[in-house]
Design an enzyme around this catalytic site. Structure first.
Site: not given
Ligand code: BG6
Length: 479
Positions: A165, A373
């Protein structure tokens, strides 16, 4: 498009799940690990810090055995740069190197393909002290670190991801910790950092192809389709602008080695243009990815101005929504989308947007793709008998997989899906209470309890989905 016949997920599809080092490992200062920007950043004092997290570092065998039981074909994790090189450069830390050796050994024993992210937000503090990504020396440090990882693990790792990201780090630099608080002219600094990261990525890709001809490497940005708030042409243009600045700037540079024209004119107009040389542009054209990995949580909606329906900005440390990152109201305004539901953290839920996003990326770049993700953060509750009935997560993942399969039917070349996250871990800025995992970790924000692992209902569901290679998204789940 409505398909009469839905295509199956391809044979050998990489069903996986993801984590990142600083959010899951713990052992923040053990066995020679150096501090990273995360260890020095100031987070909400009421929430968990990143010292112990899920203590994966001390639960390695148990966790990988659970991943194997889940049936994972791949496991996406990141190497902590500061565990391998405590100073970011210089001496290697043998115990850090051995930890990832052990993890990869275990994965291979269980026939789980390692999918390795080189850098997931946790820049070594020693590099940050010298200017971090503003300092061109960090580019060379990243190349050296990448080459070392290829040397150490390249015999067993076939899939590599460069930078997680990068677009979020640039669009949300002050939250993720890329920029020291109070940096003057932050946007200009961030776009220069972006250019340096692109160069670092290109060097890593070139090195990977040189050293590991069998391996594949790609970027891992957070990409999401951007809807116009209405059919008003100005709103459509605003969506187009935001998409260029949020999405295509990063992938155009990574895949074509060129600056996106709209993003470039935005930077020019605002006085954010980075300093670049012809040699650097030539390097960017040489360092090409083999595939595109992308993270997707929700779509974005923007309009030309703030006249109606503006999306509320939360308090930055608490309610930051990825889709508000990078909003510049002089060019586009973040809008509400009345057609979508939201999760407990005010993030939109948009499975159809997932299909649209996958199609848009594939149409532009024509490279094989993997989702690295996608998932639902929620306040899970541990019930009697150590059960977590996370039907809401099953529902979220099911809807997204259905749309992913439709994207495959549309002709998108997908080779894997790794939801966030394999196991509970600490959220970037919303603590351990915002859980994403298939495996529950028994701890609270401040009370570490026994850190025991319990399978959630979604664990059993995903296990069945994997067993059917995605043919059955509604298996009978006995839990
Ligand atoms: C992504 C990241 O942006 O979202 C992760 O690569 C992150 O590291 C995930 O944990 C979810 O976001 P958050 O802020 O809910 O942890």
């Amino acid at each position: 498009m409505k398909h009469q016949r839905i295509k199956p997920f391809p044979q050998g599809f990489l069903w996986g799940a993801s984590t990142s080092a600083y959010q899951v490992e713990g052992a923040w200062n053990e066995d020679g690990k150096g501090p990273s920007v995360i260890d020095k950043a100031i987070f909400d004092a009421e929430l968990s810090d990143f010292k112990v997290t899920s203590d994966h570092y001390h639960h390695l065998e148990q966790d990988v055995a659970l991943f194997a039981e889940l049936g994972l074909k791949t496991y996406r994790f990141s190497i902590s740069w500061a565990r391998l090189f405590p100073q970011g450069n210089g001496e290697i830390n043998p115990k850090g190197a051995a930890f990832y050796q052990r993890l990869i050994d275990l994965l291979c024993q269980h026939k789980i393909e390692p999918l390795v992210t080189l850098y997931h937000f946790d820049l070594p503090w020693a590099l940050q002290e010298k200017g971090g990504w503003s300092n061109r020396e960090t580019i060379d440090a990243f190349e050296r670190y990448s080459r070392t990882a290829f040397e150490l693990y390249g015999d067993r790792v076939n899939y590599w991801l460069t930078i997680n990201e990068q677009n979020m780090m640039i669009l949300k630099g002050e939250v993720i910790g890329t920029l020291p608080p109070g940096t003057p002219d932050p946007q200009k600094v961030l776009y220069q950092q972006n250019h340096h990261m692109m160069l670092a990525q290109a060097k890593a890709m070139i090195a990977c192809h040189e050293m590991l001809p069998h391996a594949k490497i790609g970027p891992a940005p957070n990409i999401s389709c951007v809807y116009p708030a209405s059919a008003r042409p100005e709103d459509v243009l605003a969506a187009n602008n935001f998409s260029a600045i949020r999405n295509w700037l990063y992938l155009d540079l990574g895949c074509y080695g060129v600056y996106n024209a709209v993003a470039w004119s935005f930077m020019e107009e605002k006085g954010y243009l980075p300093q670049i040389t012809d040699e650097e542009m030539a390097l960017l054209r040489r360092g090409k990815p083999d595939f595109i990995a992308f993270n997707y949580y929700a779509s974005a909606t923007v309009g030309a101005d703030e006249s109606t329906n503006v999306r509320e900005h939360g308090e930055p440390s608490k309610a930051v929504d990825q889709q508000l990152a990078g909003i510049d109201t002089s060019v586009y305004a973040g809008m509400n989308n009345p057609y979508l539901k939201r999760n407990q953290f005010n993030w939109y839920i948009d499975p159809v947007g997932f299909r649209i996003t996958a199609r848009e990326i594939y149409e532009r770049y024509r490279l094989p793709m993997i989702v690295t993700e996608n998932g639902l953060g929620a306040f899970d509750k541990l019930e009697a008998g150590n059960k977590v009935y996370d039907d809401y997560r099953i529902h979220y993942l099911r809807q997204h997989l259905e749309q992913l399969q439709l994207a495959v039917s549309d002709g998108v070349e997908m080779f894997g899906y790794c939801p966030w996250s394999a196991i509970d871990l600490v959220s970037t800025h919303q603590g351990i209470g915002k859980r994403y995992g298939f495996i529950y970790v028994n701890r609270d924000e401040k009370d570490l309890k026994d850190l025991a692992r319990f399978k959630k209902k979604s664990f059993v569901w995903y296990q069945h989905v994997i067993q059917s290679n995605g043919a059955n998204l509604d298996p009978q789940v006995e839990y």
